[in-house]
Design a protein around this motif. Structure first.
Motif, short mmCIF file in Angstrom:
data_model
loop_
_atom_site.label_atom_id
_atom_site.label_comp_id
_atom_site.label_asym_id
_atom_site.label_seq_id
_atom_site.Cartn_x
_atom_site.Cartn_y
_atom_site.Cartn_z
N SER A 268 0.82 -1.22 0.00
CA SER A 268 0.00 0.00 0.00
C SER A 268 0.85 1.26 0.00
CB SER A 268 -0.95 0.00 1.21
OG SER A 268 -1.76 -1.15 1.20
N GLY A 269 1.94 1.24 -0.76
CA GLY A 269 2.78 2.42 -0.90
C GLY A 269 3.68 2.71 0.29
N VAL A 270 3.90 1.74 1.17
CA VAL A 270 4.74 1.94 2.34
C VAL A 270 5.87 0.92 2.34
CG1 VAL A 270 4.85 1.97 4.87
CG2 VAL A 270 2.84 2.89 3.70
N VAL A 271 7.11 1.41 2.45
CA VAL A 271 8.29 0.55 2.53
C VAL A 271 8.68 0.41 4.00
CG1 VAL A 271 10.69 0.22 1.83
CG2 VAL A 271 9.08 1.34 0.28
N THR A 272 8.87 -0.83 4.45
CA THR A 272 9.23 -1.10 5.85
C THR A 272 10.49 -1.94 5.88
OG1 THR A 272 6.89 -1.07 6.48
CG2 THR A 272 8.43 -2.03 8.05
N LEU A 273 11.41 -1.59 6.77
CA LEU A 273 12.65 -2.33 6.93
C LEU A 273 12.70 -2.96 8.31
CD1 LEU A 273 15.52 -3.17 6.00
CD2 LEU A 273 16.35 -0.99 6.93
N TYR A 274 13.02 -4.26 8.34
CA TYR A 274 13.21 -4.99 9.58
C TYR A 274 14.66 -5.47 9.65
CZ TYR A 274 8.08 -5.42 9.62
OH TYR A 274 6.74 -5.17 9.62
N TYR A 285 6.22 5.53 0.15
CA TYR A 285 6.86 5.79 -1.14
C TYR A 285 6.03 5.10 -2.21
CZ TYR A 285 10.60 7.14 -4.30
OH TYR A 285 11.32 7.75 -5.30
N ALA A 286 5.14 5.86 -2.82
CA ALA A 286 4.22 5.30 -3.81
C ALA A 286 4.89 5.18 -5.17
CB ALA A 286 2.98 6.17 -3.91
N GLY A 287 4.38 4.28 -5.98
CA GLY A 287 4.77 4.23 -7.38
C GLY A 287 5.92 3.31 -7.72
N LEU A 288 6.39 2.48 -6.80
CA LEU A 288 7.45 1.54 -7.16
C LEU A 288 6.92 0.51 -8.15
CD1 LEU A 288 9.14 0.87 -3.69
CD2 LEU A 288 10.00 2.28 -5.56
N THR A 289 7.74 0.17 -9.11
CA THR A 289 7.34 -0.80 -10.13
C THR A 289 8.33 -1.94 -10.19
OG1 THR A 289 8.52 0.44 -11.84
CG2 THR A 289 6.18 0.94 -11.54
#
Length: 375
Positions: A268-274, A285-289
């Motif tokens: 849903s347009g959200v990048v999460t790092l664990y 960050y929207a729009g990644l392809t």
């Protein structure tokens, strides 16, 4: 005089009443204390029913201590049994877990009973659970041995009468240095290139063995995927750079010669790092392809070492990230690619997912032997 006698009788009656109430309360407290203290339990399960057993070299052991909350007035015999599939099915249903039953033929108990002697609160010996790896063992599956105690006469502490002995496996193998392994976009599907993507997870393990950066290069890339650049900068900060050149700016920092697990999820347009299953950064960050990815620990001089890279078409949960560090079930339907990077020779990384997405490095891979997981 009559008033004095009446007063004395009232006073004695009151004292008898107070004494009776005191004795009653004391008796209740004593009974409550006795009811509570007389409980028998497996001490390792006081806070968590799961007890870990690690297979190392094909065999693993763990010890279970049986005791009571106060010293026994008489010797208590405690039977020890291994539960079956019905119990595990019910446990999985109630706890939303996916444990599998280890075959009883692979399990040995040092004893099927233990005594808590009078005047003590501990079993006279520990119960040692020994598990030998069996031919059908699947790396990444979660096998358990449910061990239950049954005292002859005393009650048990609810929830601490069964230990779920979780069988893990220490792996020893190779890991890759100086690798540049392009991952074709076809991993996501035959016509995936340029399409928006959602609900994906990239994960793997890395270890900076020499330095975080080298002269003329402020970073060491570990993974590049769909515009997301996962890196360690020259000061050891772990971060993600986006196509706009903006950074996530996480709270994580690496230490030399330490293995870390990382996971990047996108939904849903959200990048999460664990890092090691703990959330350390999150950025909209929207729009990644979808595009070509690459496993890229080839910054000269850093000694960046990698293993266990996976791409999923689903979001992995923090619990899954913490649990499946060293291996996952290669037949999982959500796996798009699974590169253990333990091949040990040549410049190819074989795909363990069964989808034949094997990779070829554009650099000469240096294979590091004797890498253990967990470290």
């Amino acid at each position: 005089m009559n008033k004095i006698n009446q007063y004395m009788r009232s006073w004695f009656s009151w004292m008898i009443f107070v004494g009776a109430v005191t004795c009653f309360i004391a008796g209740c407290k004593q009974q409550q204390q006795q009811d509570f203290d007389n409980l028998v339990f497996i001490r390792q399960t006081a806070n968590n029913p799961v007890v870990t057993l690690a297979l190392d070299g094909g065999t693993g052991t763990t010890a279970l201590t049986i005791g009571s909350s106060y010293t026994m007035g008489a010797t208590e015999e405690v039977r020890v049994d291994i539960l079956g599939q019905d119990y595990l099915n019910d446990f999985n249903r109630r706890n939303f877990t996916e444990y599998q039953l280890a075959p009883q033929s692979a399990v040995t108990l040092s004893s099927r009973s233990v005594a808590i002697a009078a005047g003590t609160a501990l079993g006279q010996e520990n119960i040692t659970v020994t598990v030998r790896e069996w031919p059908e063992y699947i790396d990444g599956a979660q096998y358990v041995v449910p061990v239950k105690i049954a005292p002859a006469s005393s009650p048990v502490l609810s929830g601490s009468d069964v230990a779920l002995v979780l069988v893990t496996k220490t792996t020893v193998g190779f890991a890759a240095q100086n690798a540049n392994l392009p991952v074709p976009v076809a991993v996501f599907g035959a016509d995936a290139n340029g399409k928006p993507y959602n609900n994906f997870t990239f994960e793997g393990r890395f270890n900076m063995t020499r330095a975080f950066g080298v002269a003329g290069n402020w970073r060491s890339d570990i993974f590049n995927g769909c515009g997301l650049q996962f890196l360690v900068n020259s000061e050891g900060a772990i971060d993600i750079r986006f196509p706009s050149s903006a950074f996530m700016t996480t709270t994580a920092k690496a230490t030399l010669n330490t293995w870390y697990h990382f996971a990047i999820t996108y939904a849903s347009g959200v990048v999460t790092l664990y890092i090691n299953g703990e959330l350390v950064g999150q950025t909209p960050y929207a729009g990644l392809t979808l595009s070509e990815c690459a496993i890229t620990p080839y910054a000269t001089g850093t000694g960046a070492t990698v293993s266990e890279f996976r791409i999923w078409k689903s979001l992995r949960t923090p619990r899954q990230l913490r649990t499946f560090v060293c291996a996952v079930n290669p037949s999982d339907a959500d796996l798009l690619g699974y590169w253990k990077l333990n091949d040990g020779n040549g410049n190819r990384a074989m795909d363990s997912s069964g989808k034949n997405n094997h990779l070829t490095s554009s650099t000469n891979i240096a294979w590091v032997p004797g890498v253990r997981c967990p470290q």
